[in-house]
Design a protein around this motif. Structure first.
Motif, PDB file in Angstrom:
ATOM      1  N   UNK A 202      28.481  21.163  35.915  1.00 61.67           N
ATOM      2  CA  UNK A 202      29.176  21.838  36.996  1.00 61.67           C
ATOM      3  C   UNK A 202      30.041  22.989  36.516  1.00 61.67           C
ATOM      4  N   UNK A 203      30.204  23.987  37.398  1.00 58.00           N
ATOM      5  CA  UNK A 203      31.026  25.142  37.071  1.00 58.00           C
ATOM      6  C   UNK A 203      32.491  24.741  36.919  1.00 58.00           C
ATOM      7  N   UNK A 204      32.905  23.702  37.627  1.00 56.53           N
ATOM      8  CA  UNK A 204      34.299  23.269  37.535  1.00 56.53           C
ATOM      9  C   UNK A 204      34.611  22.715  36.140  1.00 56.53           C
ATOM     10  N   UNK A 205      33.740  21.881  35.632  1.00 56.41           N
ATOM     11  CA  UNK A 205      33.950  21.340  34.297  1.00 56.41           C
ATOM     12  C   UNK A 205      33.821  22.416  33.234  1.00 56.41           C
ATOM     13  N   UNK A 206      32.902  23.368  33.461  1.00 57.24           N
ATOM     14  CA  UNK A 206      32.766  24.476  32.517  1.00 57.24           C
ATOM     15  C   UNK A 206      34.048  25.287  32.451  1.00 57.24           C
ATOM     16  N   UNK A 207      34.694  25.472  33.590  1.00 61.89           N
ATOM     17  CA  UNK A 207      35.956  26.211  33.617  1.00 61.89           C
ATOM     18  C   UNK A 207      37.035  25.480  32.827  1.00 61.89           C
ATOM     19  N   UNK A 208      37.113  24.163  32.987  1.00 58.83           N
ATOM     20  CA  UNK A 208      38.099  23.379  32.233  1.00 58.83           C
ATOM     21  C   UNK A 208      37.854  23.510  30.738  1.00 58.83           C
ATOM     22  N   UNK A 209      36.610  23.422  30.327  1.00 54.33           N
ATOM     23  CA  UNK A 209      36.299  23.521  28.902  1.00 54.33           C
ATOM     24  C   UNK A 209      36.651  24.900  28.348  1.00 54.33           C
ATOM     25  N   UNK A 210      36.409  25.945  29.129  1.00 55.08           N
ATOM     26  CA  UNK A 210      36.805  27.280  28.684  1.00 55.08           C
ATOM     27  C   UNK A 210      38.315  27.378  28.543  1.00 55.08           C
ATOM     28  N   UNK A 211      39.039  26.855  29.509  1.00 56.69           N
ATOM     29  CA  UNK A 211      40.499  26.892  29.449  1.00 56.69           C
ATOM     30  C   UNK A 211      41.018  26.100  28.256  1.00 56.69           C
ATOM     31  N   UNK A 212      40.395  24.985  27.961  1.00 53.54           N
ATOM     32  CA  UNK A 212      40.818  24.201  26.796  1.00 53.54           C
ATOM     33  C   UNK A 212      40.684  25.015  25.514  1.00 53.54           C
ATOM     34  N   UNK A 213      39.650  25.846  25.429  1.00 57.04           N
ATOM     35  CA  UNK A 213      39.479  26.688  24.255  1.00 57.04           C
ATOM     36  C   UNK A 213      40.454  27.834  24.176  1.00 57.04           C
ATOM     37  N   UNK A 214      41.052  28.211  25.318  1.00 54.26           N
ATOM     38  CA  UNK A 214      42.002  29.314  25.363  1.00 54.26           C
ATOM     39  C   UNK A 214      43.454  28.857  25.235  1.00 54.26           C
ATOM     40  N   UNK A 215      43.681  27.549  25.293  1.00 53.23           N
ATOM     41  CA  UNK A 215      45.053  27.039  25.331  1.00 53.23           C
ATOM     42  C   UNK A 215      45.807  27.344  24.045  1.00 53.23           C
ATOM     43  N   UNK A 216      47.073  27.676  24.191  1.00 56.28           N
ATOM     44  CA  UNK A 216      47.997  27.725  23.064  1.00 56.28           C
ATOM     45  C   UNK A 216      48.520  26.302  22.873  1.00 56.28           C
ATOM     46  N   UNK A 217      47.909  25.578  21.954  1.00 57.30           N
ATOM     47  CA  UNK A 217      48.242  24.158  21.792  1.00 57.30           C
ATOM     48  C   UNK A 217      49.634  23.942  21.217  1.00 57.30           C
ATOM     49  N   UNK A 630      40.399  30.297  43.646  1.00 59.49           N
ATOM     50  CA  UNK A 630      39.061  30.025  44.179  1.00 59.49           C
ATOM     51  C   UNK A 630      38.497  28.739  43.588  1.00 59.49           C
ATOM     52  N   UNK A 631      38.758  28.479  42.305  1.00 61.18           N
ATOM     53  CA  UNK A 631      38.315  27.217  41.707  1.00 61.18           C
ATOM     54  C   UNK A 631      38.968  26.020  42.392  1.00 61.18           C
ATOM     55  N   UNK A 632      40.234  26.157  42.757  1.00 61.17           N
ATOM     56  CA  UNK A 632      40.891  25.044  43.448  1.00 61.17           C
ATOM     57  C   UNK A 632      40.279  24.815  44.823  1.00 61.17           C
ATOM     58  N   UNK A 633      39.879  25.890  45.493  1.00 60.02           N
ATOM     59  CA  UNK A 633      39.210  25.749  46.790  1.00 60.02           C
ATOM     60  C   UNK A 633      37.838  25.108  46.593  1.00 60.02           C
ATOM     61  N   UNK A 634      37.142  25.533  45.555  1.00 65.71           N
ATOM     62  CA  UNK A 634      35.842  24.937  45.255  1.00 65.71           C
ATOM     63  C   UNK A 634      35.973  23.456  44.946  1.00 65.71           C
ATOM     64  N   UNK A 635      37.046  23.083  44.246  1.00 62.14           N
ATOM     65  CA  UNK A 635      37.302  21.669  43.978  1.00 62.14           C
ATOM     66  C   UNK A 635      37.490  20.900  45.290  1.00 62.14           C
ATOM     67  N   UNK A 636      38.243  21.480  46.212  1.00 60.18           N
ATOM     68  CA  UNK A 636      38.442  20.846  47.515  1.00 60.18           C
ATOM     69  C   UNK A 636      37.125  20.721  48.269  1.00 60.18           C
ATOM     70  N   UNK A 637      36.282  21.750  48.153  1.00 57.92           N
ATOM     71  CA  UNK A 637      34.976  21.710  48.803  1.00 57.92           C
ATOM     72  C   UNK A 637      34.129  20.579  48.240  1.00 57.92           C
ATOM     73  N   UNK A 638      34.151  20.424  46.924  1.00 62.34           N
ATOM     74  CA  UNK A 638      33.392  19.333  46.304  1.00 62.34           C
ATOM     75  C   UNK A 638      33.938  17.977  46.745  1.00 62.34           C
TER      76      UNK A 638
END
Length: 732
Positions: A202-217, A630-638
């Motif tokens: 899913x595009x939602x999980x792909x977005x989370x994984x991308x954000x995890x790679x961008x995080x300042x840990x 828009x991702x949050x709206x898509x999450x609500x749609x799902x």
């Protein structure tokens, strides 16, 4: 000088009313004057809380020689980017295309028809490191316009063509929004579970994984310096964290780390509440000190949600405190007469006739010790004064030559440290309040106030559920006052104005983000209060937005586009679906369409919402920060969204069921409720005459409370206890 800016709604324009520059507001008259005189147009764009805008104003626009040259050779237009984001967006795109960067103050030179032929940002009054001075730029631009008109025309035409292609790109991103698609006659793509990578495809999980790679840990947030609060991204992460996706735990952890880091940093005002615009460093330690309504409106709602869902009790307490304090700050510092909320507090403080960036907020050791006495030593150990020292980040020392520091922790406090800090804050705040205070831009922006209404309503609910009834009542009243102001001052019939000042609407009609933002706030206020007047007003705005901004299958950000902007970026415009510091109008509109469809059962509005999210599948896997709302709206749609109707004869029982739904681990349903004591409604039933379709036929009889959990207006068996409702919610 004509003094044309003296009565403008924008504090930024009024700040320049006394300049020797003969400023015009943006409009046909200014461009007609340029045509009459056959001179180029200088468009200067900024905003009231902008530090470097103040610097350029003092250096150049208050300088008589510079002003005289401008007046003789240009027609000069002053634009507040907050009041006219349509103008700012076009000329920012031109500036970025010409220079590779953008920012404010923005300095744009156009032909009398509005097309750009030269642009930049801040220009110094003197040559610095080989860069031309502002007088050099003015002379070169004037000379080129006068002596090389063919070259200027070619440059303007090429840039307009380039910007027009970007508009076509927006059209392609949004895809076809034809009447048949909007009516649901053309199947919309299943974006939530479609292609796009990710552990569950899913595009939602792909977005989370991308954000995890961008995080300042190390310090939280995403990317390096400067670091902005990722508000729309956090909205998505908090929504995804309540789903059953394989990446839900990762989303929750990302949100926890970033929200915690910001709340413990100097980005957050540790004495009073409220967040600064951004920090110049990656540690969140040195803010750019202006405080904007659009940031705080979003962040308040995020911390209200985090107060329910944070992974630890310590974080939930922190989130609740930030919620209470930021709601209080909005009311205390930004509320204007009548109930609206002002746009911003300045980054600068005027001290002894000079602007000092952050002058209200920074402290030297000597100042801390003077106020706190014996307690100062313990406080110094709590704070990371070295990280917050302005001297390491290009700041200026105080009158005594000493650099101040921000109040930055950068780590969780142990219980003893937190008790110490909370015990001495009042003394520091009282001392700070005796200092000169930043100026306020009191214009009221409709869309931002709508976001604030939504977050104040959410804050009122979570504070009430936590037993903080006084704070809850204050937040709820502020939300209702702001909503009432918007409908009373900004709305005329079905038309919404973008800005007001001193209780009077001025300037342009609202943009898509205004109609959708106010509808967002009104829907949230209805869900919090059960007052159907707010629902009816939101419904009207959704329908008005659809009529005004969607035409021939194309979504626009503006209902009426000035000719100059059409010339500058091509005749065919399209809405920009990408978020900035605030959510895009497209994303906001998709969200309120989905909410409205959940309340009304309208498949047409649901289909249109889904169509408006088509671009997410393209953008989110690579740049999720650009489409967080828009991702949050898509999450609500799902998630459905699921709908919850609660009716009953006993207020406490109804609110108990609503609280159970809000506290449930899974997605929060769209909420509607009505309380009617026995005998007050038709045959003692509480839903007679409701204006909310979700409530129609949901009848409690004589029961204290009955809950109907639905999806697509099709409901499960009614339940009467919190345990039964929780079990239904857990079933998914």
């Amino acid at each position: 000088m004509a003094g044309r800016l003296g009565n403008e709604a924008s504090a930024y324009l009024r700040q320049h009313a006394g300049n020797p520059v003969d400023w015009w507001p943006f409009g046909d008259e200014a461009f007609a004057e340029a045509r009459r005189r056959n001179v180029p147009v200088f468009v200067s764009i900024g905003y009231a809380a902008c530090h470097w805008c103040h610097v350029m104003a003092h250096e150049s626009f208050e300088d008589p020689a510079t002003a005289e040259y401008l007046n003789q050779n240009f027609v000069s237009i002053k634009v507040d980017r907050e009041e006219r984001p349509d103008v700012d967006a076009v000329y920012m795109a031109a500036t970025q295309a010409m220079t590779g960067q953008g920012g404010w103050p923005m300095s744009v030179f156009t032909l009398p028809d509005g097309r750009t032929f030269y642009a930049g940002t801040y220009f110094s009054p003197r040559r610095v490191q080989g860069l031309p001075s502002f007088p050099d730029v003015l002379e070169a631009v004037s000379s080129a316009y006068r002596d090389r008109p063919a070259e200027v025309e070619q440059s303007a035409a090429q840039l307009a063509t380039h910007l027009a292609s970007a508009q076509q790109g927006n059209r392609r991103l949004l895809g076809p929004l034809t009447d048949s698609a909007a009516a649901g006659m053309v199947p919309a793509p299943d974006l939530a579970t479609g292609s796009g990578g990710g552990t569950d495809g899913g595009v939602l999980s792909a977005a989370v994984e991308t954000l995890a790679g961008l995080e300042d840990r190390q310090f939280g947030g995403f990317g390096g310096a400067p670091k902005f609060p990722p508000s729309t991204t956090l909205r998505f992460l908090l929504a995804h964290a309540r789903s059953d996706a394989s990446t839900a735990a990762e989303a929750a952890a990302l949100a926890d780390r970033t929200l915690g880091a910001m709340a413990r940093s100097a980005l957050y005002d540790q004495l009073e509440g409220g967040f600064a615009r951004y920090t110049v460093d990656r540690r969140w330690a040195v803010p750019h000190f202006e405080k904007m309504l659009y940031d705080n409106a979003q962040l308040l709602g995020l911390y209200a949600q985090w107060a329910r869902t944070a992974g630890s009790a310590e974080d939930r307490r922190l989130a609740l405190r930030v919620t209470r304090e930021t709601a209080g700050w909005l009311v205390d510092r930004l509320r204007v007469d009548g109930g609206g909320l002002a746009s911003s507090l300045d980054a600068d403080t005027i001290e002894n006739g000079h602007r000092v960036e952050g002058g209200t907020y920074v402290w030297t050791l000597a100042q801390l010790r003077e106020v706190l006495g014996a307690a100062a030593g313990g406080v110094e150990e709590l704070l990371d004064l070295q990280a917050g020292n302005l001297g390491a980040h290009g700041g200026k020392p105080g009158p005594d030559g000493v650099f101040g520091s921000t109040l930055h922790f950068g780590r969780p406090l142990d219980p003893a440290g937190e008790d110490l800090w909370l015990g001495i804050r009042a003394e520091l705040l009282a001392a700070r309040n005796r200092r000169p205070q930043p100026e306020r831009d009191s214009k009221v922006v409709a869309g931002w106030n709508g976001l604030a209404v939504a977050s104040l309503a959410a804050a009122a609910v979570v504070l009430g559920d936590a037993g903080e009834q006084d704070a809850a009542r204050r937040a709820r009243q502020a939300a209702e006052d702001a909503a009432g102001y918007l409908l009373r001052v900004h709305r005329t019939g079905t038309t919404l104005r973008r800005v007001s000042h001193n209780g009077s609407a001025q300037g342009i009609e609202g943009l898509l983000e205004d109609y959708a933002g106010v509808a967002e706030g009104l829907f949230a206020l209805y869900a919090a209060t059960g007052n159907e007047d707010w629902y009816t007003a939101a419904e009207s705005l959704v329908r008005s937005a659809q009529e005004r901004f969607l035409s021939a299958g194309v979504l626009q950000d503006t209902a009426i586009r000035p000719n100059q902007l059409a010339n500058a970026q091509g005749a065919q415009g399209a809405a920009d679906p990408m978020d900035g510091p605030a959510p895009s109008g497209t994303a906001l509109f998709a969200g309120v369409l989905l909410t409205y469809s959940a309340y009304s059962g309208s498949l047409q509005h649901r289909a249109l919402a889904q169509r408006l999210l088509a671009h997410v599948e393209i953008v989110a896997p690579r740049a999720p920060q650009a489409v967080g709302w828009a991702l949050s709206v898509l999450q609500a749609l799902q998630d459905g969204p699921r709908e919850l109707a609660v009716t009953g004869t006993d207020a406490a029982s109804v609110h108990g069921l609503l609280r159970s739904a809000r506290d449930a681990a899974g997605p929060v349903p769209v909420l509607a409720f009505r309380i009617t004591p026995e005998g007050d409604g038709k045959d003692g039933i509480g839903t007679a005459g409701t204006r909310v379709p979700l409530l129609e036929g949901r009848e409690p009889g004589s029961k204290p409370a009955v809950a109907y959990l639905c999806r697509g207006m099709v409901c499960r068996r009614p339940v009467t206890s919190a345990q039964e409702l929780t079990e239904l919610l857990a079933e998914g």
